[in-house]
Design a protein around this motif. Structure first.
Motif, PDB file in Angstrom:
ATOM      1  N   GLY A   5     -18.781   4.120  -9.572  1.00  0.00           N
ATOM      2  CA  GLY A   5     -17.984   5.214 -10.105  1.00  0.00           C
ATOM      3  C   GLY A   5     -18.055   6.461  -9.257  1.00  0.00           C
ATOM      4  O   GLY A   5     -18.100   7.561  -9.787  1.00  0.00           O
ATOM      5  N   GLU A   6     -18.079   6.283  -7.953  1.00  0.00           N
ATOM      6  CA  GLU A   6     -18.063   7.465  -7.093  1.00  0.00           C
ATOM      7  C   GLU A   6     -17.274   7.176  -5.818  1.00  0.00           C
ATOM      8  O   GLU A   6     -17.135   6.029  -5.418  1.00  0.00           O
ATOM      9  CB  GLU A   6     -19.486   7.936  -6.765  1.00  0.00           C
ATOM     10  CG  GLU A   6     -20.312   6.960  -5.964  1.00  0.00           C
ATOM     11  CD  GLU A   6     -21.714   7.512  -5.656  1.00  0.00           C
ATOM     12  OE1 GLU A   6     -21.820   8.696  -5.320  1.00  0.00           O
ATOM     13  OE2 GLU A   6     -22.684   6.746  -5.754  1.00  0.00           O
ATOM     14  N   ARG A  14      -2.226   0.801  -5.293  1.00  0.00           N
ATOM     15  CA  ARG A  14      -1.034  -0.054  -5.243  1.00  0.00           C
ATOM     16  C   ARG A  14      -1.410  -1.479  -4.858  1.00  0.00           C
ATOM     17  O   ARG A  14      -0.921  -2.456  -5.429  1.00  0.00           O
ATOM     18  CB  ARG A  14      -0.040   0.498  -4.212  1.00  0.00           C
ATOM     19  CG  ARG A  14       0.609   1.800  -4.618  1.00  0.00           C
ATOM     20  CD  ARG A  14       1.832   2.012  -3.732  1.00  0.00           C
ATOM     21  NE  ARG A  14       2.405   3.323  -3.916  1.00  0.00           N
ATOM     22  CZ  ARG A  14       2.265   4.334  -3.053  1.00  0.00           C
ATOM     23  NH1 ARG A  14       1.560   4.169  -1.945  1.00  0.00           N
ATOM     24  NH2 ARG A  14       2.831   5.483  -3.276  1.00  0.00           N
ATOM     25  N   SER A  44     -19.683  -5.191  -4.402  1.00  0.00           N
ATOM     26  CA  SER A  44     -19.584  -4.427  -5.631  1.00  0.00           C
ATOM     27  C   SER A  44     -18.254  -3.715  -5.718  1.00  0.00           C
ATOM     28  O   SER A  44     -17.814  -3.078  -4.777  1.00  0.00           O
ATOM     29  CB  SER A  44     -20.703  -3.399  -5.688  1.00  0.00           C
ATOM     30  OG  SER A  44     -20.495  -2.566  -6.807  1.00  0.00           O
ATOM     31  N   ILE A  46     -24.038   0.206 -18.583  1.00  0.00           N
ATOM     32  CA  ILE A  46     -23.912   0.203 -17.126  1.00  0.00           C
ATOM     33  C   ILE A  46     -25.273   0.017 -16.482  1.00  0.00           C
ATOM     34  O   ILE A  46     -25.451  -0.767 -15.556  1.00  0.00           O
ATOM     35  CB  ILE A  46     -23.278   1.521 -16.656  1.00  0.00           C
ATOM     36  CG1 ILE A  46     -21.826   1.536 -17.090  1.00  0.00           C
ATOM     37  CG2 ILE A  46     -23.442   1.694 -15.166  1.00  0.00           C
ATOM     38  CD1 ILE A  46     -20.882   2.239 -16.187  1.00  0.00           C
ATOM     39  N   GLY A  83     -18.115  -1.933  -8.528  1.00  0.00           N
ATOM     40  CA  GLY A  83     -18.641  -1.370  -9.773  1.00  0.00           C
ATOM     41  C   GLY A  83     -19.028   0.087  -9.690  1.00  0.00           C
ATOM     42  O   GLY A  83     -19.653   0.623 -10.598  1.00  0.00           O
ATOM     43  N   GLN A 122      -3.058   4.145  -1.895  1.00  0.00           N
ATOM     44  CA  GLN A 122      -2.745   2.892  -1.190  1.00  0.00           C
ATOM     45  C   GLN A 122      -3.547   1.740  -1.784  1.00  0.00           C
ATOM     46  O   GLN A 122      -3.036   0.641  -2.001  1.00  0.00           O
ATOM     47  CB  GLN A 122      -3.071   3.052   0.293  1.00  0.00           C
ATOM     48  CG  GLN A 122      -2.107   3.986   1.010  1.00  0.00           C
ATOM     49  CD  GLN A 122      -2.650   4.496   2.326  1.00  0.00           C
ATOM     50  OE1 GLN A 122      -3.783   4.194   2.708  1.00  0.00           O
ATOM     51  NE2 GLN A 122      -1.850   5.264   3.044  1.00  0.00           N
ATOM     52  N   PHE A 124     -26.375  -2.893 -14.077  1.00  0.00           N
ATOM     53  CA  PHE A 124     -26.894  -2.529 -12.758  1.00  0.00           C
ATOM     54  C   PHE A 124     -28.144  -3.346 -12.436  1.00  0.00           C
ATOM     55  O   PHE A 124     -28.305  -3.864 -11.336  1.00  0.00           O
ATOM     56  CB  PHE A 124     -27.223  -1.034 -12.695  1.00  0.00           C
ATOM     57  CG  PHE A 124     -27.979  -0.636 -11.458  1.00  0.00           C
ATOM     58  CD1 PHE A 124     -27.310  -0.428 -10.257  1.00  0.00           C
ATOM     59  CD2 PHE A 124     -29.356  -0.498 -11.484  1.00  0.00           C
ATOM     60  CE1 PHE A 124     -28.008  -0.083  -9.113  1.00  0.00           C
ATOM     61  CE2 PHE A 124     -30.057  -0.156 -10.334  1.00  0.00           C
ATOM     62  CZ  PHE A 124     -29.382   0.053  -9.146  1.00  0.00           C
ATOM     63  N   ARG A 133     -24.173   3.642  -1.625  1.00  0.00           N
ATOM     64  CA  ARG A 133     -24.063   3.890  -3.060  1.00  0.00           C
ATOM     65  C   ARG A 133     -24.819   2.824  -3.842  1.00  0.00           C
ATOM     66  O   ARG A 133     -24.988   1.708  -3.363  1.00  0.00           O
ATOM     67  CB  ARG A 133     -22.579   3.874  -3.475  1.00  0.00           C
ATOM     68  CG  ARG A 133     -21.779   5.005  -2.856  1.00  0.00           C
ATOM     69  CD  ARG A 133     -20.305   4.894  -3.168  1.00  0.00           C
ATOM     70  NE  ARG A 133     -19.693   3.729  -2.535  1.00  0.00           N
ATOM     71  CZ  ARG A 133     -18.450   3.334  -2.760  1.00  0.00           C
ATOM     72  NH1 ARG A 133     -17.688   3.990  -3.606  1.00  0.00           N
ATOM     73  NH2 ARG A 133     -17.960   2.268  -2.143  1.00  0.00           N
ATOM     74  N   MET A 134     -25.238   3.162  -5.040  1.00  0.00           N
ATOM     75  CA  MET A 134     -25.851   2.152  -5.887  1.00  0.00           C
ATOM     76  C   MET A 134     -24.771   1.144  -6.271  1.00  0.00           C
ATOM     77  O   MET A 134     -23.584   1.452  -6.243  1.00  0.00           O
ATOM     78  CB  MET A 134     -26.452   2.801  -7.137  1.00  0.00           C
ATOM     79  CG  MET A 134     -27.589   3.744  -6.787  1.00  0.00           C
ATOM     80  SD  MET A 134     -28.596   4.125  -8.223  1.00  0.00           S
ATOM     81  CE  MET A 134     -27.402   4.939  -9.240  1.00  0.00           C
ATOM     82  N   VAL A 135     -25.201  -0.076  -6.624  1.00  0.00           N
ATOM     83  CA  VAL A 135     -24.239  -1.163  -6.829  1.00  0.00           C
ATOM     84  C   VAL A 135     -23.300  -0.883  -8.004  1.00  0.00           C
ATOM     85  O   VAL A 135     -22.108  -1.150  -7.950  1.00  0.00           O
ATOM     86  CB  VAL A 135     -24.992  -2.488  -7.065  1.00  0.00           C
ATOM     87  CG1 VAL A 135     -24.017  -3.643  -7.198  1.00  0.00           C
ATOM     88  CG2 VAL A 135     -25.934  -2.749  -5.913  1.00  0.00           C
ATOM     89  N   VAL A 136     -23.846  -0.354  -9.070  1.00  0.00           N
ATOM     90  CA  VAL A 136     -23.043  -0.056 -10.256  1.00  0.00           C
ATOM     91  C   VAL A 136     -23.411   1.335 -10.759  1.00  0.00           C
ATOM     92  O   VAL A 136     -24.589   1.630 -10.934  1.00  0.00           O
ATOM     93  CB  VAL A 136     -23.310  -1.082 -11.386  1.00  0.00           C
ATOM     94  CG1 VAL A 136     -22.479  -0.764 -12.614  1.00  0.00           C
ATOM     95  CG2 VAL A 136     -23.021  -2.498 -10.910  1.00  0.00           C
ATOM     96  N   THR A 137     -22.418   2.185 -10.928  1.00  0.00           N
ATOM     97  CA  THR A 137     -22.670   3.515 -11.508  1.00  0.00           C
ATOM     98  C   THR A 137     -21.553   3.836 -12.499  1.00  0.00           C
ATOM     99  O   THR A 137     -20.465   3.279 -12.409  1.00  0.00           O
ATOM    100  CB  THR A 137     -22.715   4.622 -10.432  1.00  0.00           C
ATOM    101  OG1 THR A 137     -21.533   4.546  -9.629  1.00  0.00           O
ATOM    102  CG2 THR A 137     -23.926   4.485  -9.533  1.00  0.00           C
ATOM    103  N   PRO A 138     -21.841   4.766 -13.432  1.00  0.00           N
ATOM    104  CA  PRO A 138     -20.815   5.075 -14.430  1.00  0.00           C
ATOM    105  C   PRO A 138     -19.596   5.743 -13.806  1.00  0.00           C
ATOM    106  O   PRO A 138     -18.525   5.678 -14.360  1.00  0.00           O
ATOM    107  CB  PRO A 138     -21.482   6.058 -15.390  1.00  0.00           C
ATOM    108  CG  PRO A 138     -22.923   6.036 -15.075  1.00  0.00           C
ATOM    109  CD  PRO A 138     -23.075   5.547 -13.683  1.00  0.00           C
ATOM    110  N   MET A 198       0.819  -1.217   0.000  1.00  0.00           N
ATOM    111  CA  MET A 198       0.000   0.000   0.000  1.00  0.00           C
ATOM    112  C   MET A 198       0.851   1.264   0.000  1.00  0.00           C
ATOM    113  O   MET A 198       0.452   2.289  -0.536  1.00  0.00           O
ATOM    114  CB  MET A 198      -0.931  -0.003   1.214  1.00  0.00           C
ATOM    115  CG  MET A 198      -2.041  -1.037   1.100  1.00  0.00           C
ATOM    116  SD  MET A 198      -2.837  -1.376   2.675  1.00  0.00           S
ATOM    117  CE  MET A 198      -3.819   0.093   2.864  1.00  0.00           C
TER     118      MET A 198
END
Lengths: 163, 390
Positions: free
Chosen positions: B36-37, B298, B32, B17, B34, B295, B21, A158-163, A27
């Motif tokens: 993007g945030e 890596r 997940s 996506i 998956g 971290q 989803f 968070r939603m499971v998959v997002t762009p 890390m």
């Protein structure tokens, strides 16, 4: 180890002392030897003073915790230090701070029952010659300690998959 | 009903996506990777600034282009980061996320039949936004062997007399690629020779590891032909506030503001107040988040190398993009199978354009503990697959 990396290492360990030297090395982008050496140096220098586990004892037993404020009249130049050395020897004392403000020491005390703590405060702490008075606050619920929420497990919202 | 609807919209492919989803959302106990945030909630002091704005009744529209105070802060921040000076009165616009800025920029520059060159794999909105604005999307397929950077030759080959603009998005979602100064400099000759505009989506600008982010807008001659897009979602962990911004030469911005004014009116006021606080007092928070992403980056790269999954080492954003072609499945089949067998959600690379086929996007906006558990499952899965194939 350079300072920035050492600080990162300490922040990682502060949050999770179970991380292995292997994981820490990956890390931090360092070698396992570098990490292991640095940790042992930090232990020797007493920068790392110990490894604790945060336990919610309330789920296990009915032990009691109190915060005790002490006002004292220290004797001589190193009076606070001397007093602190004496107070911290009591096994019932789990945390001890010298404070600014209305009182001098804040003492966290643990015991089995309210009575046990009361007896300790009146019998042991209040009876110290330099102690002028004590104020005892019993804790009712521990919500958070060392940055960790004791109440609820964090849910990923968070939603499971997002762009 | 369909005959009443727009042909252009009917022909638009739904986001890959979104489709994935719907599948992943039905699987209980899924881990997940998956998303993007950021996994960090917005810093508390920023949330407090939002609460404060609400409590003191800041509930009205703002100027179309956003609160003046915020526009000023955006200009100060931008100058500090990339050296460019923009006029807060005429060259900045606060938008509903970076996404709105992309849409507005495209609608502002487009004449029917204009070709817009964009890189793939990339964020899912470029292609449909180009199409909806009446342009013709011209994708350039980036290559893992070029570290997913755009080369001069690739750009040159995509140029036609109808080329209008180039969309760049670095640090890149989904590959984690960045463009260094010399990479960008190489493109300038082609861009200037063919008089292209550049829409540079730099929403991950704070998240580079080891190398400083370079904006193409900061290179010689590029300020006035670049529409620079950035926002608060990724850099300041403020996705749900829906706030981004665009910076451009005043002539371009004047026209962009018209589109924004009629379509949106203004970005959410409460969010704008929170964003002022974010720009003024977040540098330490951003450093801490970045340290943590680095971290995990890596860690993940190390683990994927251990599993012998071919993988380009990402240098920005919070994604890693391993190659899964050895398993003889499409990336969508791989993602669905991994989800069904081991309950790990990753995003098929094909969701980011055809050239993402054969790859999967793994996000490291997760704690090390979550990454560990997910990797255990991925390891189990690929070992089984390799045994089946052997």
């Amino acid at each position: 180890m350079e300072r920035e990396l050492r600080d990162q290492l300490l922040r990682l360990l502060e949050n999770n002392s179970k991380l292995s030297s292997q994981d820490l090395a990956v890390m931090l982008g360092a070698t396992v030897e570098e990490v292991a050496n640095e940790i042992s140096v930090l232990e020797q220098e007493h920068v790392i003073c110990g490894y604790h586990t945060l336990i919610d004892w309330n789920k296990i037993n009915d032990d009691v915790t109190a915060l005790v404020e002490l006002r004292v009249t220290p004797q001589g130049g190193d009076g606070y230090q001397k007093l602190a050395e004496r107070i911290k020897e009591f096994p019932q004392v789990v945390t001890l701070y010298l404070m600014s403000g209305a009182y001098d020491f804040l003492v966290m005390v643990k015991g089995k029952t309210l009575k046990e703590i009361s007896l300790f405060v009146s019998g042991k702490l209040a009876s110290i010659h330099e102690v002028q008075n004590t104020t005892t606050h019993f804790t009712l619920t521990k919500y958070k300690e060392f940055g960790v929420d004791f109440e609820v497990e964090k849910v990923d919202e968070r939603m499971v998959v997002t762009p | 009903m369909k005959e009443l609807l727009s042909q252009k919209i009917l022909q638009l492919k739904p986001s890959g996506i979104r489709k994935f989803f719907d599948v992943a959302n039905e699987v209980p106990g899924v881990i997940s990777l998956g998303v993007g945030e950021p996994d960090f909630p917005t810093s508390f002091h920023v949330r407090e600034a939002g609460i404060q704005a609400m409590q003191s009744g800041k509930t009205f529209y703002t100027a179309n282009s956003g609160l003046k105070e915020l526009r000023k802060e955006i200009c100060i921040y931008t100058e500090e980061k990339i050296g460019n000076r923009y006029n807060p009165d005429t060259e900045v616009m606060v938008t509903v996320g970076g996404s709105e800025a992309i849409d507005i920029a495209l609608r502002t520059i487009m004449n029917p039949g204009d070709e817009i060159i964009y890189i793939e794999p990339s964020f899912v909105s470029y292609l449909p936004c180009i199409t909806m604005a009446g342009g013709i999307p011209v994708p350039i397929e980036l290559k893992a062997e070029n570290q997913f950077r755009l080369t001069k030759d690739q750009l040159d080959a995509a140029i036609t007399p109808r080329s209008k603009a180039l969309i760049l998005s670095y640090p890149n979602n989904p590959t984690g690629a960045i463009m260094e100064q010399h990479d960008l400099e190489e493109l300038l000759e082609v861009i200037q020779k063919h008089n292209l505009l550049v829409i540079s989506d730099e929403i991950y600008s704070e998240l580079t590891y080891g190398k400083k982010h370079i904006s193409i807008a900061s290179l010689p001659g590029m300020r006035d032909r670049t529409i620079l897009i950035n926002g608060f979602s990724k850099n300041f962990a403020m996705t749900g506030w829906r706030l981004g911004y665009a910076l451009a030469n005043c002539e371009v911005m004047e026209q962009m503001n018209k589109v924004h004014q009629y379509a949106i009116m203004c970005a959410p006021t409460i969010s704008q107040y929170a964003a002022i606080e974010a720009l003024r007092h977040s540098s330490e928070d951003v450093e801490r988040m970045k340290e943590s992403y680095n971290q995990r980056r890596r860690y993940l790269y190390h683990e994927l190398a251990r599993l012998k999954l071919p993988c380009f080492q990402p240098e920005g954003a919070f994604y890693i993009f391993p190659d899964v072609r050895e398993f003889g499945m499409s990336s969508e089949e791989f993602a669905v199978d991994l989800l069904k067998q081991e309950k790990v959600a990753v995003v098929p690379g094909s969701a980011f354009g055809d050239s993402g086929e054969g790859f999967i996007r793994i996000s490291y906006a997760y704690s090390i503990a979550e990454l560990k558990e997910a990797l255990l499952r991925i390891e189990r899965y690929i070992q089984r697959k390799r045994e089946e194939l052997a």
